[in-house]
Write a protein that holds these residues in place. Structure first.
Motif, short mmCIF file in Angstrom:
data_model
loop_
_atom_site.label_atom_id
_atom_site.label_comp_id
_atom_site.label_asym_id
_atom_site.label_seq_id
_atom_site.Cartn_x
_atom_site.Cartn_y
_atom_site.Cartn_z
N UNK A 1 0.88 -1.16 0.00
CA UNK A 1 0.00 0.00 0.00
C UNK A 1 0.92 1.22 0.00
N UNK A 2 0.35 2.40 -0.02
CA UNK A 2 1.13 3.63 0.05
C UNK A 2 0.70 4.42 1.28
N UNK A 3 1.57 5.27 1.76
CA UNK A 3 1.23 6.15 2.88
C UNK A 3 1.33 7.59 2.42
N UNK B 1 0.28 -3.21 -6.19
CA UNK B 1 0.07 -1.99 -5.43
C UNK B 1 -1.39 -1.83 -5.08
N UNK B 2 -1.66 -1.47 -3.84
CA UNK B 2 -3.03 -1.20 -3.41
C UNK B 2 -3.15 0.29 -3.15
N UNK C 1 -1.54 8.18 -6.51
CA UNK C 1 -2.13 6.84 -6.59
C UNK C 1 -1.05 5.78 -6.75
N UNK C 2 -1.00 4.84 -5.80
CA UNK C 2 -0.05 3.73 -5.82
C UNK C 2 1.40 4.21 -5.92
N UNK D 1 3.05 -5.04 -13.49
CA UNK D 1 2.54 -4.82 -12.13
C UNK D 1 1.03 -4.61 -12.14
N UNK D 2 0.42 -4.95 -11.03
CA UNK D 2 -1.02 -4.75 -10.85
C UNK D 2 -1.21 -3.61 -9.87
N UNK D 3 -1.87 -2.55 -10.32
CA UNK D 3 -2.18 -1.41 -9.47
C UNK D 3 -3.68 -1.42 -9.20
#
Length: 144
Positions: free
Chosen positions: A55-57, A89-90, A98-99, A120-122
């Motif tokens: 995930x991202x912060x 990536x979530x 985003x991502x 990659x899968x976003x």
């Protein structure tokens, strides 16, 4: 049978749950899986394929658990020619970055010549509030 190292970057824990599902799928397909908690560069096994899920912060930042690895990659710039990886990536497309974490990780692994096994899968939480379905479909599409 292949060997996988599963690397998870999480903010609120949902990525861990999803990685558990992926590990279960991989093991039922006869693959060997190892989790790397707060991985560092020295933990990477070139004979294993990395399954990176993050995930991202904040502003698309790398989660704390992946920061040691990310910093090692940037600082040491190792030759990862023999390292294979796949990345999920979530994120949420309503955010400007985003991502961001997943895209940064994909960029650095690619720059260091690691071999991407698949695009990659976003995952976008706005389109897929339950990310397990697209992630498992993606994983099943390229696992042999």
């Amino acid at each position: 049978m292949s060997k996988f190292q599963i690397i998870v970057g999480t903010v609120y824990g949902s990525t861990i749950e999803l990685a558990d599902e992926c590990q279960e799928f991989l093991t039922t397909q006869g693959h060997q899986c190892e989790w790397l908690d707060t991985p560092e560069l020295s933990d990477l096994d070139p004979s294993a394929s990395l399954l990176i899920m993050t995930a991202s912060t904040g502003m698309g930042d790398i989660p704390d658990g992946l920061m040691p690895l990310y910093c090692d990659l940037l600082d040491e710039e190792p030759d990862l020619t023999h390292q294979r990886f796949a990345l999920v990536g979530l994120g949420d497309s309503s955010y400007d970055y985003f991502n961001g974490a997943a895209k940064r990780l994909f960029e650095v692994f690619s720059k260091l010549k690691a071999q991407s096994l698949v695009e990659p899968l976003y995952v976008d939480a706005n389109k897929d509030p339950e990310p397990a379905e697209p992630v498992m479909r993606w994983l099943a599409s390229w696992i042999d």
